[in-house]
Design an enzyme around this catalytic site. Structure first.
Site, PDB file in Angstrom:
ATOM      1  N   ASP A 113       0.826  -1.204   0.000  1.00  0.00           N
ATOM      2  CA  ASP A 113       0.000   0.000   0.000  1.00  0.00           C
ATOM      3  C   ASP A 113       0.864   1.260   0.000  1.00  0.00           C
ATOM      4  OD1 ASP A 113      -2.310  -1.575   0.231  1.00  0.00           O
ATOM      5  OD2 ASP A 113      -2.198  -1.563   2.418  1.00  0.00           O
ATOM      6  N   ASP A 149      -1.243  -2.832  -4.140  1.00  0.00           N
ATOM      7  CA  ASP A 149      -2.528  -3.084  -3.483  1.00  0.00           C
ATOM      8  C   ASP A 149      -3.256  -1.754  -3.379  1.00  0.00           C
ATOM      9  OD1 ASP A 149      -4.138  -5.276  -2.199  1.00  0.00           O
ATOM     10  OD2 ASP A 149      -4.085  -3.870  -0.531  1.00  0.00           O
ATOM     11  N   ASP A 187      -5.612   2.683   2.532  1.00  0.00           N
ATOM     12  CA  ASP A 187      -6.509   1.787   3.254  1.00  0.00           C
ATOM     13  C   ASP A 187      -6.705   2.339   4.655  1.00  0.00           C
ATOM     14  OD1 ASP A 187      -6.846   0.069   1.164  1.00  0.00           O
ATOM     15  OD2 ASP A 187      -5.606  -1.544   1.973  1.00  0.00           O
ATOM     16  N   ARG A 217     -12.970   0.582  -5.272  1.00  0.00           N
ATOM     17  CA  ARG A 217     -12.706   1.264  -4.000  1.00  0.00           C
ATOM     18  C   ARG A 217     -12.355   2.742  -4.224  1.00  0.00           C
ATOM     19  NH1 ARG A 217      -8.875  -3.317  -0.998  1.00  0.00           N
ATOM     20  NH2 ARG A 217     -10.348  -5.047  -1.236  1.00  0.00           N
TER      21      ARG A 217
END
Length: 343
Positions: free
Chosen positions: A160, A182, A186, A233
């Site tokens: 991330d 990824d 997050d 997302r």
């Protein structure tokens, strides 16, 4: 004959810039200068939920109480980022992270800020774990951990740009996050009092995920962010007590845009969606949407775009929304790292 999409967008952007720079009303207010025009420079003070006290601490000030240092290497960055003392950590140039995909741990009371447009974190990112609080990550480009052998799902390498696990009082502002294996951002496991503002989320599959918790406690503000050439997302928001999204620009988003799920209570307003599939919707929870613009977007049949009463963001903080039609031009000019920040 109607103009082609590209000239039409250019004309709309020019008109939007003229509107804002003329000092006309932003959102539903009138008279004052909108916050998107930094006549006296960008504020160093967080807004939205990151600006509020809570959990016995706050608002978010980062490392303002400590010394200011400039780092040139990964080792220096890691040393100051993990220190017990508060620091303002300036990143003036590109710092290569090894091994690839490493997420540098960040301790509480830190500001990590790029100097002008030169500060980059290449090949890695940042991790804020349980209990970490009062952190500002600002004015950086964080990029390039893609692993071609992990296409198309990005499940083998969890690299991330920024991962937050039960952190609080965090401000993510004026960054460019791109091409990570990824997530770009997050916000996980009850991370709260978070503001995400004026960032560019570009060229990624899993972009901005929120949730991974059965609890409904998080409070998050997401405003003036540009999502471009992303897949899923954008964000996906699960079990958020209060999620306020405004003045975001979603462009060429292929899977879905703002996805409200679980027991989330969300307000989405004055945002601009272009070439996006399912720009905003909910399958559970509550979603209030107002003042949004969609252009060349597609919707699944029967999709739910409004449900329930959600909440009034002004019960928590003051804010000023720009007109949705002004958003593409504003974010083209003012999102991502800015030359006057961090200098």
């Amino acid at each position: 004959m109607n103009p082609s999409p590209a000239p039409r967008r250019a004309l709309a952007a020019a008109a939007a810039t003229a509107l804002v720079l003329a000092g006309l009303a932003a959102g539903t207010s009138a008279g004052a200068e909108p916050p998107s025009r930094p006549a006296h420079g960008w504020s160093d003070t967080a807004d939205g939920f990151a600006s509020l006290p809570g959990l016995g601490r706050g608002p978010t000030t980062g490392g303002a109480a400590g010394a200011t240092v400039t780092v040139d290497t990964m080792e220096e960055l890691a040393r100051y980022a993990t220190a017990a003392e508060p620091y303002v950590i300036r990143v003036a140039d590109a710092i290569e992270i090894t091994p690839k995909g490493t997420e540098l741990k960040v301790a509480s009371d830190k500001t990590i800020i790029g100097v002008g447009t030169g500060g980059e974190i290449v090949g890695g990112g940042f991790y804020l774990g349980t209990g970490v609080h009062n952190v500002i990550i600002r004015n950086l480009t964080i990029r390039d951990t893609l692993m071609p052998e992990d296409d198309p799902d990005d499940k083998q390498y969890d690299y991330d740009a920024i991962q937050l696990d039960t952190a609080d009082h965090i401000w993510i502002d004026h960054n460019t996050l791109t091409r990570m294996n990824d997530g770009l951002l997050d916000s996980r496991k009850d991370t709260t009092f978070l503001t995400v503002s004026w960032n560019r989320f570009f060229d990624n599959n899993k972009t901005f995920g929120i949730g991974w918790t059965p609890n409904v406690t998080a409070r998050i503000t997401v405003h003036h962010n540009w999502f471009k050439n992303t897949v899923q997302r954008n964000p996906s928001a699960d079990n958020i007590a209060n999620l306020h999204m405004y003045n975001n620009y979603l462009q060429d988003v292929s899977a879905y845009g703002n996805y409200v799920r679980g027991a989330t209570s969300a307000v989405i307003e004055h945002s601009y969606y272009e070439g996006t599939h399912n720009p905003y919707y909910t399958v559970a929870g509550e979603l209030v949407q107002r003042g949004n613009i969609t252009v060349d977007c597609t919707w699944d049949e029967g999709i739910v775009t409004e449900q329930g009463d959600a909440f009034d963001p002004r019960d928590f903080y003051d804010y000023r929304a720009d007109p949705a039609r002004a958003v593409p031009a504003l974010l083209d000019e003012f999102s991502g790292p800015q030359p006057e920040i961090g200098t």
